[in-house]
Design a protein around this motif. Structure first.
Motif, mmCIF file in Angstrom:
data_model
loop_
_atom_site.group_PDB
_atom_site.id
_atom_site.type_symbol
_atom_site.label_atom_id
_atom_site.label_comp_id
_atom_site.label_asym_id
_atom_site.label_seq_id
_atom_site.Cartn_x
_atom_site.Cartn_y
_atom_site.Cartn_z
ATOM 1 N N LEU A 173 -0.447 -4.682 0.728
ATOM 2 C CA LEU A 173 -1.438 -4.255 -0.259
ATOM 3 C C LEU A 173 -0.722 -3.550 -1.381
ATOM 4 C CD1 LEU A 173 -4.466 -2.676 1.692
ATOM 5 C CD2 LEU A 173 -4.520 -4.722 0.257
ATOM 6 N N ARG A 174 -1.295 -3.648 -2.586
ATOM 7 C CA ARG A 174 -0.790 -2.854 -3.695
ATOM 8 C C ARG A 174 -1.930 -1.991 -4.214
ATOM 9 N NH1 ARG A 174 1.574 -4.612 -9.619
ATOM 10 N NH2 ARG A 174 -0.634 -5.024 -9.984
ATOM 11 N N ARG A 186 8.879 4.832 4.789
ATOM 12 C CA ARG A 186 10.137 4.495 4.121
ATOM 13 C C ARG A 186 10.622 3.111 4.567
ATOM 14 N NH1 ARG A 186 12.664 8.782 5.140
ATOM 15 N NH2 ARG A 186 12.152 9.856 3.211
ATOM 16 N N GLY A 187 10.971 2.289 3.609
ATOM 17 C CA GLY A 187 11.398 0.923 3.892
ATOM 18 C C GLY A 187 10.254 -0.076 3.819
ATOM 19 N N ARG A 188 9.020 0.420 3.855
ATOM 20 C CA ARG A 188 7.849 -0.459 3.769
ATOM 21 C C ARG A 188 7.035 -0.213 2.501
ATOM 22 N NH1 ARG A 188 3.839 0.100 7.149
ATOM 23 N NH2 ARG A 188 4.199 2.304 7.657
ATOM 24 N N ALA A 189 7.297 0.901 1.832
ATOM 25 C CA ALA A 189 6.508 1.269 0.661
ATOM 26 C C ALA A 189 7.405 1.391 -0.567
ATOM 27 C CB ALA A 189 5.792 2.593 0.911
ATOM 28 N N GLN A 229 3.101 -0.106 -3.482
ATOM 29 C CA GLN A 229 3.183 -1.367 -2.754
ATOM 30 C C GLN A 229 3.471 -1.064 -1.294
ATOM 31 O OE1 GLN A 229 2.912 -4.687 -3.912
ATOM 32 N NE2 GLN A 229 3.060 -5.270 -1.740
ATOM 33 N N MET A 230 2.600 -1.500 -0.420
ATOM 34 C CA MET A 230 2.758 -1.258 1.017
ATOM 35 C C MET A 230 2.915 -2.609 1.718
ATOM 36 S SD MET A 230 2.448 2.066 1.843
ATOM 37 C CE MET A 230 1.787 2.083 3.500
ATOM 38 N N ASN A 231 4.009 -2.771 2.449
ATOM 39 C CA ASN A 231 4.284 -3.998 3.180
ATOM 40 C C ASN A 231 4.296 -3.739 4.685
ATOM 41 O OD1 ASN A 231 4.709 -5.355 0.671
ATOM 42 N ND2 ASN A 231 6.832 -4.652 0.647
#
Length: 125
Positions: free
Chosen positions: A18-19, A64-67, A81-83
């Motif tokens: 999601l962003r 951390r590492g996903r956002a 941005q969240m992955n």
């Protein structure tokens, strides 16, 4: 008075992305800090990420590492941005702004002057 408006939340499955957007209006300076917090019922508002004084980025260990937090100056908008979203990422996400935020006070929600209305993110299978 700075006003912040979030958008981009929704319901997604684990692993999705999601962003989130935070549109700012009003007087902001280069020293203005924008941060994202999230909250679930019964828990304190939790720091997620920050763009400190317009240049340095900071993240909670949990994302951390996903956002990725970024800014579009032309649109006066900050993005999150969240992955690889997890169920633990579920909550209401708030955008917060503050002037004169020092490094040590970035994660403290009480240090911010203005807040958006929040946008719901639900991660569930």
């Amino acid at each position: 008075q700075v006003q912040l408006v979030e958008s981009g939340g929704g319901s997604v499955q684990p692993g999705a992305s999601l962003r989130l957007s935070c549109a700012a209006s009003g007087p902001t300076s280069r020293q203005f800090t924008i941060a994202w917090f999230r909250q679930v019922p019964g828990k304190e508002r939790e720091f997620v990420a920050a763009l400190w004084r317009g240049r340095n980025t900071y993240y909670a260990d949990s994302v951390r590492g996903r956002a990725t937090i970024s800014r579009d100056n032309a649109k006066n908008t900050v993005y999150l941005q969240m992955n690889s979203l997890k169920s633990d990422d579920t909550g209401v996400y708030y955008c917060a702004g503050g002037s004169g935020i020092i490094l040590s006070s970035i994660p403290g929600h009480a240090n911010y002057d203005c807040w958006g209305q929040g946008t719901q993110v639900t991660v569930s299978s």
